[in-house]
Design a protein around this motif. Structure first.
Motif, short mmCIF file in Angstrom:
data_model
loop_
_atom_site.label_atom_id
_atom_site.label_comp_id
_atom_site.label_asym_id
_atom_site.label_seq_id
_atom_site.Cartn_x
_atom_site.Cartn_y
_atom_site.Cartn_z
N LEU A 1 0.82 -1.21 0.00
CA LEU A 1 0.00 0.00 0.00
C LEU A 1 0.86 1.26 0.00
CD1 LEU A 1 -2.96 -0.73 2.45
CD2 LEU A 1 -3.12 -0.23 0.01
N LEU A 2 1.90 1.27 0.83
CA LEU A 2 2.78 2.44 0.89
C LEU A 2 3.44 2.71 -0.47
CD1 LEU A 2 4.54 2.02 4.36
CD2 LEU A 2 2.77 3.66 3.76
N ILE A 3 3.90 1.65 -1.12
CA ILE A 3 4.55 1.80 -2.41
C ILE A 3 3.54 2.22 -3.49
CG2 ILE A 3 5.86 0.62 -4.22
CD1 ILE A 3 7.04 -1.15 -2.00
N ASP A 4 2.36 1.60 -3.47
CA ASP A 4 1.33 1.94 -4.45
C ASP A 4 0.93 3.42 -4.35
OD1 ASP A 4 1.36 -0.68 -5.26
OD2 ASP A 4 -0.48 -1.24 -4.22
N VAL A 5 0.74 3.88 -3.12
CA VAL A 5 0.36 5.28 -2.90
C VAL A 5 1.49 6.21 -3.34
CG1 VAL A 5 -0.16 7.00 -1.13
CG2 VAL A 5 -1.30 4.79 -1.08
N GLN A 6 2.71 5.82 -3.00
CA GLN A 6 3.88 6.60 -3.41
C GLN A 6 3.92 6.76 -4.93
OE1 GLN A 6 7.68 5.06 -1.94
NE2 GLN A 6 8.54 5.30 -3.98
N ASP A 7 3.77 5.66 -5.64
CA ASP A 7 3.82 5.71 -7.11
C ASP A 7 2.67 6.54 -7.69
OD1 ASP A 7 6.03 4.08 -7.01
OD2 ASP A 7 4.96 2.24 -7.54
N ALA A 8 1.49 6.39 -7.09
CA ALA A 8 0.32 7.11 -7.61
C ALA A 8 0.49 8.62 -7.52
CB ALA A 8 -0.94 6.67 -6.86
N PHE A 9 1.06 9.10 -6.42
CA PHE A 9 1.18 10.54 -6.24
C PHE A 9 2.41 11.12 -6.94
CE2 PHE A 9 -1.94 9.69 -2.93
CZ PHE A 9 -2.81 10.75 -3.14
N VAL A 10 3.48 10.35 -7.00
CA VAL A 10 4.65 10.81 -7.76
C VAL A 10 4.25 10.98 -9.23
CG1 VAL A 10 6.90 10.11 -8.67
CG2 VAL A 10 6.43 9.91 -6.24
N GLY A 11 3.44 10.05 -9.71
CA GLY A 11 2.97 10.15 -11.10
C GLY A 11 2.12 11.38 -11.35
N ARG A 12 1.61 11.98 -10.30
CA ARG A 12 0.81 13.20 -10.43
C ARG A 12 1.60 14.44 -10.05
NH1 ARG A 12 -2.42 9.02 -9.75
NH2 ARG A 12 -4.55 9.04 -10.59
N GLY A 13 2.91 14.29 -9.90
CA GLY A 13 3.78 15.44 -9.68
C GLY A 13 4.00 15.86 -8.25
N HIS A 14 3.61 15.03 -7.27
CA HIS A 14 3.80 15.40 -5.87
C HIS A 14 5.14 14.88 -5.34
CE1 HIS A 14 -0.28 16.94 -5.34
NE2 HIS A 14 -0.69 15.92 -6.07
N ASP A 15 5.67 15.58 -4.37
CA ASP A 15 6.95 15.18 -3.75
C ASP A 15 6.72 14.11 -2.70
OD1 ASP A 15 8.44 17.01 -5.25
OD2 ASP A 15 8.05 18.63 -3.81
N LEU A 16 7.84 13.51 -2.25
CA LEU A 16 7.80 12.47 -1.22
C LEU A 16 8.62 12.90 -0.01
CD1 LEU A 16 8.40 9.28 -3.44
CD2 LEU A 16 6.20 10.14 -2.59
N HIS A 17 8.25 12.35 1.14
CA HIS A 17 9.03 12.55 2.36
C HIS A 17 9.49 11.19 2.86
CE1 HIS A 17 10.34 14.20 6.21
NE2 HIS A 17 9.73 13.17 6.78
N ARG A 18 10.77 11.09 3.20
CA ARG A 18 11.34 9.84 3.68
C ARG A 18 11.24 9.78 5.20
NH1 ARG A 18 14.95 6.40 1.10
NH2 ARG A 18 16.11 4.99 2.47
N LEU A 19 10.61 8.72 5.71
CA LEU A 19 10.42 8.57 7.15
C LEU A 19 11.56 7.76 7.75
CD1 LEU A 19 6.60 7.67 7.18
CD2 LEU A 19 7.62 9.89 7.74
N ALA A 20 12.18 8.30 8.77
CA ALA A 20 13.24 7.58 9.49
C ALA A 20 12.60 6.76 10.61
CB ALA A 20 14.23 8.59 10.07
N PRO A 21 13.21 5.66 11.02
CA PRO A 21 14.46 5.10 10.48
C PRO A 21 14.25 4.07 9.37
CG PRO A 21 13.86 3.94 12.48
CD PRO A 21 12.80 4.99 12.28
N ALA A 22 13.00 3.64 9.14
CA ALA A 22 12.76 2.55 8.18
C ALA A 22 12.97 2.99 6.73
CB ALA A 22 11.36 1.98 8.36
N GLY A 23 12.80 4.28 6.47
CA GLY A 23 13.03 4.78 5.12
C GLY A 23 11.82 4.73 4.21
N HIS A 24 10.62 4.44 4.76
CA HIS A 24 9.42 4.46 3.92
C HIS A 24 9.20 5.88 3.40
CE1 HIS A 24 8.80 0.50 5.40
NE2 HIS A 24 8.37 0.86 6.59
N LYS A 25 8.68 5.97 2.17
CA LYS A 25 8.40 7.27 1.57
C LYS A 25 6.90 7.46 1.47
CE LYS A 25 12.66 7.32 -1.17
NZ LYS A 25 13.23 7.35 -2.54
N VAL A 26 6.45 8.65 1.85
CA VAL A 26 5.02 8.98 1.80
C VAL A 26 4.84 10.29 1.04
CG1 VAL A 26 4.43 7.73 3.90
CG2 VAL A 26 5.16 10.10 4.06
N PRO A 27 3.70 10.46 0.37
CA PRO A 27 3.50 11.67 -0.43
C PRO A 27 3.28 12.92 0.42
CG PRO A 27 1.99 9.90 -1.07
CD PRO A 27 2.59 9.51 0.23
#
Length: 250
Positions: free
Chosen positions: A71-97
């Motif tokens: 889900l995290l990856i799917d959401v990341q891809d969906a919003f990056v494809g629409r031009g939104h930036d990502l934020h990297r969460l420490a310490p695991a490194g997950h990226k969220v829009p």
């Protein structure tokens, strides 16, 4: 009280400091898009995970419960494809829009879990410590939106110092909560999440159900008379004229 060299930035900071009352307020003009994308991503991923669970003929749901990673990856891809930036969460490194200066985190609520316990790991806690990206506050897009040109470098430097001394610069967090099992996707809610640092519990503003499964149709069995009432009718048994192999018994 110190003066603000740039009144336009003061207005922007006042907007940032106020915690949104609802996801719609948080996302502004992007609210409808975020809602549509979140629902579509969750429903699609649940379908994949449920099919895999069924194909595996497993007796537990541990495999299905890992869909949160997809889900995290799917959401990341969906919003990056629409031009939104990502934020990297420490310490695991997950990226969220990042949408309209807010973090979007999609989370499947565990079957035995409580939404107040969302911040159960350092990575999830770090959602509430995400700093606003500088371009959001000081980039040319902000100045262009006011109808005036970019501020000069000295002016930006003074404004930056004033801003950093006046606001903690943390992004609001909108949590998209998924209620599901391998058998059914029950509901999708969203809300603005706030972390109580003392108790570690998360509270929610403007919580709303943005998708819900259709209620199951009432079974015809509900109209059958209870065994505890009425007079039972003895079944009529008739012998077959010729015994053979029942095709339904194979």
């Amino acid at each position: 009280m110190s003066s603000w060299p740039n009144p336009r930035l003061r207005t922007r900071i006042q907007e940032v400091r106020v915690i949104p009352d609802s996801p719609a307020d948080a996302f502004g003009p992007y609210a409808a898009t975020v809602r549509e994308v979140a629902v579509d991503v969750v429903r699609t991923r649940h379908g994949y995970a449920a099919d895999a669970h069924q194909a595996a003929h497993t007796r537990n749901s541990r495999g299905y419960s890992t869909l949160w990673q997809d889900l995290l990856i799917d959401v990341q891809d969906a919003f990056v494809g629409r031009g939104h930036d990502l934020h990297r969460l420490a310490p695991a490194g997950h990226k969220v829009p990042i949408v309209n200066g807010c973090l979007v985190y999609v989370w499947r609520v565990p079957a035995s879990g409580d939404p107040v316990d969302f911040a159960s790991s350092p990575t999830k806690i770090s959602c509430f410590d995400a700093s606003i990206p500088e371009p959001t506050l000081f980039g040319p897009d902000l100045m262009a939106s006011t109808g005036q040109g970019p501020a000069s470098e000295p002016e930006q430097a003074v404004d930056l110092e004033a801003v950093m001394s006046a606001v903690d610069g943390k992004m609001p967090v909108v949590l998209v909560k998924v209620y599901s099992s391998p058998r059914q996707l029950q509901a999708i809610d969203w809300a603005v999440a706030e972390l109580d640092r003392d108790s570690g519990e998360v509270s929610y503003r403007g919580e709303e159900t943005i998708w819900q499964a259709e209620p199951a149709a009432e079974s015809d069995a509900s109209e059958v008379e209870s065994f505890a009432s009425g007079t039972p009718v003895e079944p009529v048994i008739e012998p077959r004229e010729q015994e053979g192999i029942d095709p339904d018994a194979r």
